[in-house]
Design a protein around this motif. Structure first.
Motif, mmCIF file in Angstrom:
data_model
loop_
_atom_site.group_PDB
_atom_site.id
_atom_site.type_symbol
_atom_site.label_atom_id
_atom_site.label_comp_id
_atom_site.label_asym_id
_atom_site.label_seq_id
_atom_site.Cartn_x
_atom_site.Cartn_y
_atom_site.Cartn_z
ATOM 1 N N ALA A 4 -4.974 -7.800 9.833
ATOM 2 C CA ALA A 4 -5.933 -6.757 10.181
ATOM 3 C C ALA A 4 -5.548 -5.491 9.428
ATOM 4 O O ALA A 4 -4.365 -5.229 9.201
ATOM 5 C CB ALA A 4 -5.923 -6.495 11.680
ATOM 6 N N VAL A 5 -6.563 -4.711 9.056
ATOM 7 C CA VAL A 5 -6.331 -3.454 8.359
ATOM 8 C C VAL A 5 -7.145 -2.364 9.051
ATOM 9 O O VAL A 5 -8.372 -2.478 9.164
ATOM 10 C CB VAL A 5 -6.747 -3.540 6.871
ATOM 11 N N ALA A 6 -6.457 -1.330 9.542
ATOM 12 C CA ALA A 6 -7.152 -0.163 10.089
ATOM 13 C C ALA A 6 -7.965 0.433 8.939
ATOM 14 O O ALA A 6 -7.427 0.679 7.861
ATOM 15 C CB ALA A 6 -6.154 0.845 10.634
ATOM 16 N N THR A 7 -9.262 0.640 9.175
ATOM 17 C CA THR A 7 -10.181 0.934 8.074
ATOM 18 C C THR A 7 -10.962 2.224 8.281
ATOM 19 O O THR A 7 -11.501 2.465 9.359
ATOM 20 C CB THR A 7 -11.167 -0.250 7.920
ATOM 21 N N CYS A 11 -10.872 2.435 2.610
ATOM 22 C CA CYS A 11 -9.440 2.723 2.540
ATOM 23 C C CYS A 11 -8.733 2.404 3.851
ATOM 24 O O CYS A 11 -9.364 2.301 4.900
ATOM 25 C CB CYS A 11 -9.230 4.207 2.207
ATOM 26 N N VAL A 12 -7.418 2.292 3.748
ATOM 27 C CA VAL A 12 -6.589 2.143 4.938
ATOM 28 C C VAL A 12 -6.688 3.446 5.723
ATOM 29 O O VAL A 12 -6.506 4.531 5.158
ATOM 30 C CB VAL A 12 -5.123 1.855 4.560
ATOM 31 N N ALA A 13 -7.011 3.346 7.004
ATOM 32 C CA ALA A 13 -7.139 4.534 7.856
ATOM 33 C C ALA A 13 -5.770 5.185 8.037
ATOM 34 O O ALA A 13 -4.760 4.490 8.180
ATOM 35 C CB ALA A 13 -7.737 4.168 9.200
ATOM 36 N N PRO A 14 -5.722 6.518 8.063
ATOM 37 C CA PRO A 14 -4.444 7.198 8.238
ATOM 38 C C PRO A 14 -3.809 6.956 9.604
ATOM 39 O O PRO A 14 -2.599 7.001 9.739
ATOM 40 C CB PRO A 14 -4.765 8.675 8.037
ATOM 41 N N GLY A 15 -4.610 6.680 10.623
ATOM 42 C CA GLY A 15 -4.090 6.417 11.958
ATOM 43 C C GLY A 15 -4.767 5.214 12.571
ATOM 44 O O GLY A 15 -5.986 5.064 12.469
ATOM 45 N N PHE A 16 -3.998 4.359 13.203
ATOM 46 C CA PHE A 16 -4.557 3.159 13.808
ATOM 47 C C PHE A 16 -5.484 3.468 14.978
ATOM 48 O O PHE A 16 -6.585 2.955 15.067
ATOM 49 C CB PHE A 16 -3.434 2.213 14.265
ATOM 50 N N GLY A 17 -5.035 4.339 15.880
ATOM 51 C CA GLY A 17 -5.774 4.592 17.111
ATOM 52 C C GLY A 17 -7.142 5.219 16.906
ATOM 53 O O GLY A 17 -8.049 5.000 17.696
ATOM 54 N N CYS A 18 -7.292 5.980 15.845
ATOM 55 C CA CYS A 18 -8.568 6.668 15.622
ATOM 56 C C CYS A 18 -9.359 6.079 14.458
ATOM 57 O O CYS A 18 -10.323 6.689 13.995
ATOM 58 C CB CYS A 18 -8.324 8.158 15.410
ATOM 59 N N CYS A 19 -8.962 4.899 13.997
ATOM 60 C CA CYS A 19 -9.690 4.304 12.877
ATOM 61 C C CYS A 19 -11.117 3.952 13.313
ATOM 62 O O CYS A 19 -11.323 3.456 14.413
ATOM 63 C CB CYS A 19 -8.973 3.076 12.344
ATOM 64 N N PRO A 20 -12.108 4.232 12.472
ATOM 65 C CA PRO A 20 -13.480 3.920 12.851
ATOM 66 C C PRO A 20 -13.767 2.417 12.852
ATOM 67 O O PRO A 20 -14.640 1.947 13.570
ATOM 68 C CB PRO A 20 -14.338 4.641 11.821
ATOM 69 N N ALA A 62 -1.703 -0.189 8.608
ATOM 70 C CA ALA A 62 -2.276 1.123 8.946
ATOM 71 C C ALA A 62 -1.431 2.220 8.315
ATOM 72 O O ALA A 62 -0.281 1.982 7.913
ATOM 73 C CB ALA A 62 -2.323 1.314 10.461
ATOM 74 N N GLY A 63 -2.005 3.409 8.268
ATOM 75 C CA GLY A 63 -1.236 4.554 7.794
ATOM 76 C C GLY A 63 -0.135 4.905 8.783
ATOM 77 O O GLY A 63 1.019 5.098 8.420
ATOM 78 N N SER A 64 -0.508 4.976 10.050
ATOM 79 C CA SER A 64 0.458 5.265 11.110
ATOM 80 C C SER A 64 -0.025 4.624 12.403
ATOM 81 O O SER A 64 -1.160 4.170 12.506
ATOM 82 C CB SER A 64 0.624 6.775 11.304
ATOM 83 N N MET A 65 0.875 4.606 13.382
ATOM 84 C CA MET A 65 0.558 4.022 14.683
ATOM 85 C C MET A 65 1.453 4.694 15.710
ATOM 86 O O MET A 65 2.679 4.775 15.513
ATOM 87 C CB MET A 65 0.806 2.508 14.652
ATOM 88 N N GLY A 66 0.854 5.170 16.781
ATOM 89 C CA GLY A 66 1.620 5.807 17.835
ATOM 90 C C GLY A 66 2.569 4.834 18.527
ATOM 91 O O GLY A 66 2.421 3.618 18.428
ATOM 92 N N SER A 67 3.532 5.382 19.233
ATOM 93 C CA SER A 67 4.560 4.547 19.863
ATOM 94 C C SER A 67 3.983 3.596 20.916
ATOM 95 O O SER A 67 4.452 2.461 21.040
ATOM 96 C CB SER A 67 5.651 5.422 20.473
ATOM 97 N N THR A 68 2.962 4.016 21.650
ATOM 98 C CA THR A 68 2.368 3.126 22.663
ATOM 99 C C THR A 68 1.684 1.949 21.993
ATOM 100 O O THR A 68 1.893 0.793 22.379
ATOM 101 C CB THR A 68 1.369 3.892 23.553
ATOM 102 N N ALA A 69 0.869 2.223 20.982
ATOM 103 C CA ALA A 69 0.178 1.138 20.267
ATOM 104 C C ALA A 69 1.196 0.215 19.612
ATOM 105 O O ALA A 69 1.064 -1.014 19.675
ATOM 106 C CB ALA A 69 -0.770 1.706 19.224
ATOM 107 N N ARG A 70 2.209 0.791 19.005
ATOM 108 C CA ARG A 70 3.249 -0.021 18.339
ATOM 109 C C ARG A 70 3.938 -0.937 19.336
ATOM 110 O O ARG A 70 4.141 -2.125 19.082
ATOM 111 C CB ARG A 70 4.255 0.898 17.654
ATOM 112 N N VAL A 81 2.494 -2.898 9.918
ATOM 113 C CA VAL A 81 2.912 -2.581 8.557
ATOM 114 C C VAL A 81 2.374 -1.170 8.323
ATOM 115 O O VAL A 81 1.174 -0.986 8.139
ATOM 116 C CB VAL A 81 2.343 -3.585 7.539
ATOM 117 N N LEU A 82 3.265 -0.187 8.393
ATOM 118 C CA LEU A 82 2.837 1.211 8.446
ATOM 119 C C LEU A 82 3.214 1.994 7.198
ATOM 120 O O LEU A 82 3.976 1.522 6.367
ATOM 121 C CB LEU A 82 3.440 1.865 9.688
#
Length: 103
Positions: A4-7, A11-20, A62-70, A81-82
């Motif tokens: 999966a790729v946060a999108t 492009c790869v989204a900078p943040g997983f949680g807010c990726c559209p 993803a570009g990044s991922m918060g600790s809860t999501a991780r 893979v951040l």
């Protein structure tokens, strides 16, 4: 293999949680066989972890991922893979070539 790729657009989204969107990619013999773009339903991270787990996705780029999501992803056997930037196609190629990888 399925990843999966946060999108965000192409492009790869900078943040997983807010990726559209999230792109689900099927890879066979080192080549992309198919991809599916899924809109972010605005639910919590457990939704994505469950979706990924049920669909045999073991890596999420993803570009990044918060600790809860991780934590949720790792607890579901999904490896983040951040720190990834740029076009999705290039990110997938770099992942397959071993240029980017697990934390």
């Amino acid at each position: 293999m399925r990843i999966a790729v946060a999108t965000d657009r192409d492009c790869v989204a900078p943040g997983f949680g807010c990726c559209p969107f999230c792109t689900i990619v099927d890879i066979e013999d080192g080549k992309v066989q198919s991809s599916l773009l899924i809109p972010n339903p605005g639910t919590n991270h457990a939704y994505w972890a469950d979706l990924f787990f049920r669909n045999s996705i073991r890596f999420v780029i993803a570009g990044s991922m918060g600790s809860t999501a991780r934590s949720i992803m790792l607890g579901s056997g999904i490896q983040p893979v951040l720190g990834v930037k740029g076009p999705i196609d290039a990110a997938i190629r770099r992942f397959l070539d071993g240029e980017i990888g697990l934390e």
